[in-house]
Scaffold this active site. Structure first.
Site, short mmCIF file in Angstrom:
data_model
loop_
_atom_site.label_atom_id
_atom_site.label_comp_id
_atom_site.label_asym_id
_atom_site.label_seq_id
_atom_site.Cartn_x
_atom_site.Cartn_y
_atom_site.Cartn_z
N ARG A 1 11.46 -6.65 12.46
CA ARG A 1 10.42 -6.13 13.50
C ARG A 1 9.93 -7.15 14.28
NH1 ARG A 1 6.42 -2.12 10.37
NH2 ARG A 1 5.07 -3.56 11.75
N LYS B 1 0.82 -1.17 0.14
CA LYS B 1 0.13 0.03 -0.03
C LYS B 1 0.81 1.22 -0.03
CE LYS B 1 -2.46 0.54 3.65
NZ LYS B 1 -3.02 1.41 4.66
N ARG C 1 -12.31 3.10 9.15
CA ARG C 1 -11.48 1.98 9.52
C ARG C 1 -12.89 1.37 10.34
NH1 ARG C 1 -5.92 3.35 10.70
NH2 ARG C 1 -4.77 1.56 11.55
N ARG D 1 1.92 -13.36 14.55
CA ARG D 1 1.73 -11.96 14.50
C ARG D 1 0.81 -11.50 13.35
NH1 ARG D 1 -0.25 -9.55 17.88
NH2 ARG D 1 0.14 -7.61 17.16
N ARG E 1 11.25 -9.51 5.48
CA ARG E 1 11.44 -8.13 5.69
C ARG E 1 12.60 -7.84 6.88
NH1 ARG E 1 6.42 -4.00 5.82
NH2 ARG E 1 6.03 -4.99 7.90
P1 AMP Z 1 -1.76 3.27 11.44
O1 AMP Z 1 -0.28 4.15 11.07
O2 AMP Z 1 -2.96 3.54 10.38
O3 AMP Z 1 -1.85 2.07 11.83
O4 AMP Z 1 -2.38 4.32 12.61
C1 AMP Z 1 -1.68 4.08 13.91
C2 AMP Z 1 -2.60 4.60 15.24
O5 AMP Z 1 -3.31 5.83 14.82
C3 AMP Z 1 -3.75 3.32 15.12
O6 AMP Z 1 -3.26 2.37 15.85
C4 AMP Z 1 -4.80 4.16 16.02
O7 AMP Z 1 -4.66 4.23 17.30
C5 AMP Z 1 -4.68 5.69 15.32
N1 AMP Z 1 -5.58 5.93 14.12
C6 AMP Z 1 -5.21 5.68 12.78
N2 AMP Z 1 -6.35 6.00 11.90
C7 AMP Z 1 -7.43 5.79 12.65
C8 AMP Z 1 -8.72 5.66 12.55
N3 AMP Z 1 -9.13 5.92 11.17
N4 AMP Z 1 -9.50 5.73 13.72
C9 AMP Z 1 -9.40 5.72 14.90
N5 AMP Z 1 -7.90 5.69 15.12
C10 AMP Z 1 -6.96 5.69 14.01
#
Ligand code: AMP
Length: 213
Positions: free
Chosen positions: A159, A13, A88, A166, A126
């Site tokens: 990682r 992505k 989400r 996981r 990775r």
């Molecule tokens: P990501 O990098 O997209 O995995 O986002 C990191 C963290 O940001 C997630 O684990 C959530 O805690 C928060 N987050 C990101 N996008 C959302 C969303 N659409 N709704 C709620 N929390 C979000």
């Protein structure tokens, strides 16, 4: 064009997002990145979001939706945007429907799909550089010297969450949370499935074709 991109970790992505931004000259709206930026700058939003993120929870919809609404209405989104990490959940998709009006509506949903066994190969191979963050893969993009970064000589590591166990948990979580969102956009006829198990250039061809329609 207003684009939503969806895909699990390891689906490529990030790579496709970079290409879309470059090709279509539109901003990348990643809610995860926006929260991280706010945390770094210690804004009020960042301080609140941090509590949830540290506990591995989603940030409440009221904050997330308001942040996205503000962002998609900025001038640089006049030619479109690439939304990533939002919505989400079904309530977030419904909220987006309400805030994304007057030309801000999502027009296409790119759904990057990769079979689980291929994701396993991608993820478990990775390796990252501890020093500069360069990314390698034991099979498809190995470093010249095993365990050492070509760029800076730093040590490569895996990682801790890049393991099969996981990955299985992450995939289940991903499917559980994104399925209602995908179904929502499927009903609207906006979803285009992209076979992201193919080599990068072929995936990019599919994406360009989907966006060219
Ligand atoms: P990501 O990098 O997209 O995995 O986002 C990191 C963290 O940001 C997630 O684990 C959530 O805690 C928060 N987050 C990101 N996008 C959302 C969303 N659409 N709704 C709620 N929390 C979000």
């Amino acid at each position: 064009m207003n684009i939503l991109i969806m895909g699990p970790a390891g689906s490529g992505k990030g790579t496709m997002s970079e290409r879309i931004l470059e090709h279509f000259q539109i901003p990348h709206i990643s809610t995860g990145d926006m929260f991280r930026e706010n945390i770094k700058n210690q804004t009020e939003l960042g301080l609140t979001a941090q509590k949830y993120i540290n506990e591995g929870k989603l940030v409440p919809d009221s904050l997330t939706v308001a942040m996205v609404k503000d962002r998609i209405n900025k001038d640089d989104c006049s030619a479109g945007y690439l939304l990533d990490g939002f919505p989400r959940s079904l309530p977030q998709a419904e909220a987006l429907e309400e805030i994304a009006v007057n030309g801000k509506e999502v027009q296409i949903v790119l759904n990057l799909t990769v079979p689980f066994d291929k994701l396993v190969v991608r993820i478990t191979g990775r390796r990252l550089c501890k020093q500069c963050g360069s990314i390698y893969h034991t099979l498809s993009h190995p470093s010249k010297v095993n365990g050492i970064c070509d760029e800076c000589g730093g040590e490569l590591y895996q990682r801790p969450d890049d393991t099969v166990e996981r990955l299985r948990v992450r995939m289940k979580e991903y499917e559980f949370t994104t399925k209602p969102v995908l179904d929502y956009y499927l009903k609207k006829g906006l979803v285009v499935d992209i076979d992201a198990s193919l080599p990068v250039e072929e995936v990019w061809q599919q994406v360009k074709e989907a966006l060219g329609k």
